[in-house]
Design an enzyme around this catalytic site. Structure first.
Site, PDB file in Angstrom:
ATOM      1  N   GLY A 217       0.801  -1.232   0.000  1.00  0.00           N
ATOM      2  CA  GLY A 217       0.000   0.000   0.000  1.00  0.00           C
ATOM      3  C   GLY A 217       0.828   1.274   0.000  1.00  0.00           C
ATOM      4  O   GLY A 217       1.851   1.391  -0.676  1.00  0.00           O
ATOM      5  N   ILE A 218       0.363   2.219   0.788  1.00  0.00           N
ATOM      6  CA  ILE A 218       0.988   3.543   0.820  1.00  0.00           C
ATOM      7  C   ILE A 218       2.428   3.448   1.338  1.00  0.00           C
ATOM      8  O   ILE A 218       3.329   4.111   0.832  1.00  0.00           O
ATOM      9  CB  ILE A 218       0.137   4.507   1.683  1.00  0.00           C
ATOM     10  CG1 ILE A 218      -1.231   4.741   1.007  1.00  0.00           C
ATOM     11  CG2 ILE A 218       0.854   5.829   1.910  1.00  0.00           C
ATOM     12  CD1 ILE A 218      -2.217   5.561   1.832  1.00  0.00           C
ATOM     13  N   ASP A 260       6.852  -5.317  15.223  1.00  0.00           N
ATOM     14  CA  ASP A 260       5.523  -4.783  15.545  1.00  0.00           C
ATOM     15  C   ASP A 260       5.756  -3.410  16.176  1.00  0.00           C
ATOM     16  O   ASP A 260       6.439  -3.314  17.208  1.00  0.00           O
ATOM     17  CB  ASP A 260       4.830  -5.742  16.536  1.00  0.00           C
ATOM     18  CG  ASP A 260       3.434  -5.280  16.909  1.00  0.00           C
ATOM     19  OD1 ASP A 260       3.134  -4.069  16.766  1.00  0.00           O
ATOM     20  OD2 ASP A 260       2.644  -6.123  17.363  1.00  0.00           O
ATOM     21  N   ALA A 288       2.640   2.809   9.511  1.00  0.00           N
ATOM     22  CA  ALA A 288       1.861   1.623   9.907  1.00  0.00           C
ATOM     23  C   ALA A 288       0.545   2.073  10.529  1.00  0.00           C
ATOM     24  O   ALA A 288       0.524   2.951  11.389  1.00  0.00           O
ATOM     25  CB  ALA A 288       2.660   0.791  10.906  1.00  0.00           C
ATOM     26  N   LYS A 294     -16.452   0.362  13.222  1.00  0.00           N
ATOM     27  CA  LYS A 294     -17.740  -0.032  13.830  1.00  0.00           C
ATOM     28  C   LYS A 294     -18.418   1.245  14.315  1.00  0.00           C
ATOM     29  O   LYS A 294     -17.732   2.165  14.774  1.00  0.00           O
ATOM     30  CB  LYS A 294     -17.519  -0.907  15.075  1.00  0.00           C
ATOM     31  CG  LYS A 294     -17.463  -2.397  14.837  1.00  0.00           C
ATOM     32  CD  LYS A 294     -18.829  -3.018  14.662  1.00  0.00           C
ATOM     33  CE  LYS A 294     -18.658  -4.488  14.294  1.00  0.00           C
ATOM     34  NZ  LYS A 294     -19.744  -5.041  13.508  1.00  0.00           N
ATOM     35  N   ALA A 297     -21.833   2.606  18.909  1.00  0.00           N
ATOM     36  CA  ALA A 297     -22.800   1.823  19.682  1.00  0.00           C
ATOM     37  C   ALA A 297     -22.448   0.328  19.675  1.00  0.00           C
ATOM     38  O   ALA A 297     -22.823  -0.406  20.591  1.00  0.00           O
ATOM     39  CB  ALA A 297     -24.204   2.025  19.109  1.00  0.00           C
ATOM     40  N   ASN A 298     -21.734  -0.106  18.633  1.00  0.00           N
ATOM     41  CA  ASN A 298     -21.373  -1.534  18.527  1.00  0.00           C
ATOM     42  C   ASN A 298     -19.883  -1.779  18.786  1.00  0.00           C
ATOM     43  O   ASN A 298     -19.387  -2.878  18.564  1.00  0.00           O
ATOM     44  CB  ASN A 298     -21.701  -2.056  17.120  1.00  0.00           C
ATOM     45  CG  ASN A 298     -23.157  -1.844  16.764  1.00  0.00           C
ATOM     46  OD1 ASN A 298     -24.010  -1.938  17.642  1.00  0.00           O
ATOM     47  ND2 ASN A 298     -23.434  -1.526  15.511  1.00  0.00           N
ATOM     48  N   TYR A 350     -10.721   5.295  14.830  1.00  0.00           N
ATOM     49  CA  TYR A 350      -9.710   5.699  13.833  1.00  0.00           C
ATOM     50  C   TYR A 350      -9.522   7.227  13.860  1.00  0.00           C
ATOM     51  O   TYR A 350      -8.400   7.731  13.836  1.00  0.00           O
ATOM     52  CB  TYR A 350     -10.181   5.226  12.465  1.00  0.00           C
ATOM     53  CG  TYR A 350      -9.215   5.439  11.330  1.00  0.00           C
ATOM     54  CD1 TYR A 350      -8.050   4.672  11.217  1.00  0.00           C
ATOM     55  CD2 TYR A 350      -9.473   6.385  10.332  1.00  0.00           C
ATOM     56  CE1 TYR A 350      -7.187   4.841  10.151  1.00  0.00           C
ATOM     57  CE2 TYR A 350      -8.611   6.565   9.263  1.00  0.00           C
ATOM     58  CZ  TYR A 350      -7.463   5.791   9.174  1.00  0.00           C
ATOM     59  OH  TYR A 350      -6.606   5.968   8.119  1.00  0.00           O
TER      60      TYR A 350
HETATM   61  P1  NAI Z   1      -2.470  -1.030   4.480  1.00  0.00           P
HETATM   62  O1  NAI Z   1      -3.373  -1.773   5.400  1.00  0.00           O
HETATM   63  O2  NAI Z   1      -2.500  -1.402   3.026  1.00  0.00           O
HETATM   64  O3  NAI Z   1      -0.956  -1.176   4.981  1.00  0.00           O
HETATM   65  C1  NAI Z   1      -0.606  -0.968   6.329  1.00  0.00           C
HETATM   66  C2  NAI Z   1       0.672  -1.708   6.629  1.00  0.00           C
HETATM   67  O4  NAI Z   1       0.964  -1.497   8.007  1.00  0.00           O
HETATM   68  C3  NAI Z   1       0.534  -3.233   6.419  1.00  0.00           C
HETATM   69  O5  NAI Z   1       1.618  -3.706   5.665  1.00  0.00           O
HETATM   70  C4  NAI Z   1       0.528  -3.784   7.837  1.00  0.00           C
HETATM   71  O6  NAI Z   1       1.093  -5.083   7.937  1.00  0.00           O
HETATM   72  C5  NAI Z   1       1.373  -2.736   8.581  1.00  0.00           C
HETATM   73  N1  NAI Z   1       1.098  -2.756  10.010  1.00  0.00           N
HETATM   74  C6  NAI Z   1      -0.108  -2.772  10.621  1.00  0.00           C
HETATM   75  N2  NAI Z   1       0.049  -2.855  11.962  1.00  0.00           N
HETATM   76  C7  NAI Z   1       1.385  -2.879  12.200  1.00  0.00           C
HETATM   77  C8  NAI Z   1       2.181  -2.966  13.371  1.00  0.00           C
HETATM   78  N3  NAI Z   1       1.627  -3.059  14.590  1.00  0.00           N
HETATM   79  N4  NAI Z   1       3.521  -2.987  13.239  1.00  0.00           N
HETATM   80  C9  NAI Z   1       4.096  -2.912  12.025  1.00  0.00           C
HETATM   81  N5  NAI Z   1       3.405  -2.833  10.864  1.00  0.00           N
HETATM   82  C10 NAI Z   1       2.061  -2.823  10.955  1.00  0.00           C
HETATM   83  O7  NAI Z   1      -2.774   0.513   4.704  1.00  0.00           O
HETATM   84  P2  NAI Z   1      -2.632   1.765   3.712  1.00  0.00           P
HETATM   85  O8  NAI Z   1      -3.927   2.004   3.058  1.00  0.00           O
HETATM   86  O9  NAI Z   1      -1.437   1.622   2.874  1.00  0.00           O
HETATM   87  O10 NAI Z   1      -2.437   2.955   4.777  1.00  0.00           O
HETATM   88  C11 NAI Z   1      -1.162   3.364   5.241  1.00  0.00           C
HETATM   89  C12 NAI Z   1      -1.345   4.525   6.213  1.00  0.00           C
HETATM   90  O11 NAI Z   1      -2.063   5.583   5.562  1.00  0.00           O
HETATM   91  C13 NAI Z   1      -2.154   4.171   7.448  1.00  0.00           C
HETATM   92  O12 NAI Z   1      -1.621   4.864   8.551  1.00  0.00           O
HETATM   93  C14 NAI Z   1      -3.541   4.680   7.111  1.00  0.00           C
HETATM   94  O13 NAI Z   1      -4.288   4.949   8.261  1.00  0.00           O
HETATM   95  C15 NAI Z   1      -3.207   5.938   6.334  1.00  0.00           C
HETATM   96  N6  NAI Z   1      -4.276   6.383   5.447  1.00  0.00           N
HETATM   97  C16 NAI Z   1      -4.690   5.614   4.386  1.00  0.00           C
HETATM   98  C17 NAI Z   1      -5.692   6.073   3.539  1.00  0.00           C
HETATM   99  C18 NAI Z   1      -6.134   5.288   2.338  1.00  0.00           C
HETATM  100  O14 NAI Z   1      -6.978   5.772   1.576  1.00  0.00           O
HETATM  101  N7  NAI Z   1      -5.606   4.097   2.111  1.00  0.00           N
HETATM  102  C19 NAI Z   1      -6.342   7.375   3.761  1.00  0.00           C
HETATM  103  C20 NAI Z   1      -5.863   8.072   4.923  1.00  0.00           C
HETATM  104  C21 NAI Z   1      -4.847   7.594   5.714  1.00  0.00           C
END
Ligand code: NAI
Length: 445
Positions: A217-218, A260, A288, A294, A297-298, A350
């Site tokens: 991802g990002i 982690d 990360a 959710k 309420a849940n 979140y």
């Molecule tokens: P994603 O779920 O595709 O990737 C997140 C990565 O973080 C995964 O590889 C996961 O294994 C790792 N991760 C999760 N918990 C961890 C931990 N405890 N220790 C180490 N690694 C851990 O997420 P995505 O979409 O790439 O998002 C990346 C960041 O951007 C996040 O902080 C998300 O909240 C933020 N974000 C994303 C948006 C979107 O549209 N995708 C919009 C706004 C913010």
């Protein structure tokens, strides 16, 4: 562009049909490539500033064709509005009306950028009115732009001028394809610290950067972008994501750290790895993150607590350790979200964590500055990932309607470009900033 809809409405017969039917036609955005010119055409500079000549010399040294008057029918790649000395709302008239007449000549992917001063309670009423009015002008103009062009502003605090290092760095960022999905936003320059890179295509040369959550991802896009910009990258993710993490690392010459981020010694492990293997730790990207949506309420404790633990508590703990280690010139960039600014149904946990990131960044700025460092956040809006590609076309089209000017979600690379910029030394004067990468989404505008 991977998106079939965008391809259809922008090519051949289907383009004509879409035009006839009045369907939204998202423009192709001008994204960064190291070889591309900074702007797609000449730059028109309007308004007055004591720094105008020095600024103009710098812009010319960047290879820009700078014009002080809008003459003839020549197309333009951008308009720079020097509004930092405007002291009454009436003084905006001639500059803005001249800019308005030039808008039709803008090439696709053009940029309009302003320099202004922050409105403060200590200003004369007319001065504050003019300054705050500029905020409204820029945000409104952003909504009127066409062809993937954008409008953004640079706010100069009193100690700075348009030629301060971070002001120039912000200007280059907004002009370049790096800011393709940043629209209607402001960056505030607090001081003139930092230095422009010797080579603008390698702004992170010699830096060691750690990216958490980089297996996909990002985070993976951030790692690739930082490596492209010259950094030695360390990619961090959970042990379960080890295979994907190794693939990302191998593609960019990064080293991996399976970790982690909620572990009590996460920061120590990061410092040991970065300094032990690569000699220093210069940039940390807290990417990360997890969602456990959710309605409140849940909501159960597991969902609430895990989101807070990963998205904000881990960052607070790690930052404390980095500060205690007094690492020189450390730059932290954290991932917030428009949900943390505007709220989002089903995301109280979140939004608490992402609003928390914004609070943390603002309050930590002075702490990191003590050792020459800085901290900033990027708040992405609707980012098109593999996940959003699975959303049905109709729903996706509706989602784009809150993106009135660019009419499309951003890409992970758009978020990564903003992070790479905020992690660079030239952005040191932007300490404490939160930059939205959201295509001027109406959400939380
Ligand atoms: P994603 O779920 O595709 O990737 C997140 C990565 O973080 C995964 O590889 C996961 O294994 C790792 N991760 C999760 N918990 C961890 C931990 N405890 N220790 C180490 N690694 C851990 O997420 P995505 O979409 O790439 O998002 C990346 C960041 O951007 C996040 O902080 C998300 O909240 C933020 N974000 C994303 C948006 C979107 O549209 N995708 C919009 C706004 C913010």
């Amino acid at each position: 562009m991977a998106d079939k809809y965008m391809e259809l409405v922008n090519t051949g017969v289907t383009k004509k049909l879409a035009k006839l039917l009045g369907l939204p036609r998202p423009p192709r955005l001008r994204r960064y490539s190291p070889d591309a010119p900074l702007l797609p055409g000449p730059l028109l500079v309007l308004g007055a500033s004591s720094s105008a000549q020095e600024l103009s010399d710098t812009l010319v040294s960047w290879g820009l064709d700078v014009r002080r008057h809008d003459a003839g029918d020549a197309k333009l790649g951008g308009i720079l509005l020097l509004l930092d000395e405007v002291d009454h709302p009436q003084a905006l008239s001639s500059i803005m009306l001249t800019a308005g007449r030039a808008l039709r000549k803008l090439l696709p992917g053009a940029r309009v950028v302003s320099f202004s001063r922050p409105a403060s309670a200590d200003d004369e009423p007319a001065v504050a009115a003019a300054r705050q009015g500029i905020d409204g002008v820029i945000r409104s103009l952003g909504r009127e732009m066409r062809g993937g062009s954008t409008t953004n502003g640079i706010v100069l605090e009193e100690a700075t001028t348009p030629v301060s290092t971070s002001a120039l760095a912000a200007l280059r960022f907004f002009f370049s394809g790096r800011s393709a999905y940043v629209d209607g936003q402001f960056l505030t320059v607090r001081n003139g610290e930092g230095a422009l890179p010797a080579d603008f295509s390698q702004p992170l040369a010699g830096k060691v950067a750690v990216v958490t959550g980089a297996a996909r991802g990002i985070g993976a896009a951030i790692a690739r972008t930082l490596a492209r910009d010259g950094a030695q990258v360390v990619v961090v993710d959970m042990p379960q994501a080890g295979d994907s993490l190794a693939k990302v690392a191998n593609s960019i010459g990064a080293t991996t750290l399976q970790l982690d981020v909620t572990a009590a010694d996460a920061a120590q492990q990061i410092m040991d790895h970065a300094i032990g293997r690569h000699g220093s730790l210069d940039i940390v990207v807290h990417n990360a993150g997890i969602t456990r949506d959710k309605l409140l309420a849940n909501m159960d404790a597991a969902r609430w607590d895990s989101v807070i633990a990963v998205n904000i508590a881990s960052q607070l703990r790690m930052n404390e350790a980095f500060l205690a280690a007094k690492l020189p010139n450390l730059r932290i960039v954290s991932l917030a979200s428009t949900s943390g600014i505007a709220g989002n149904r089903g995301q109280t946990n979140y939004a608490a964590s992402k609003g928390g990131v914004i609070g943390m960044v603002r309050s930590s700025a002075k702490l990191f500055a003590e050792n020459g460092g800085s901290i900033a956040a990027v708040a992405p809006g609707f980012i098109e990932t593999e996940m959003t590609a699975k959303i049905p076309l109709g729903t996706r089209t509706v989602a784009r309607m809150v993106l009135p000017s660019l009419m499309q979600g951003g890409l992970p690379e758009d978020v990564a470009e903003a992070i790479s910029f905020l992690g660079s030394d030239a952005a040191a004067g932007l300490n404490g900033q939160v930059l939205r990468v959201c295509g001027q989404s109406l959400v939380g505008a």
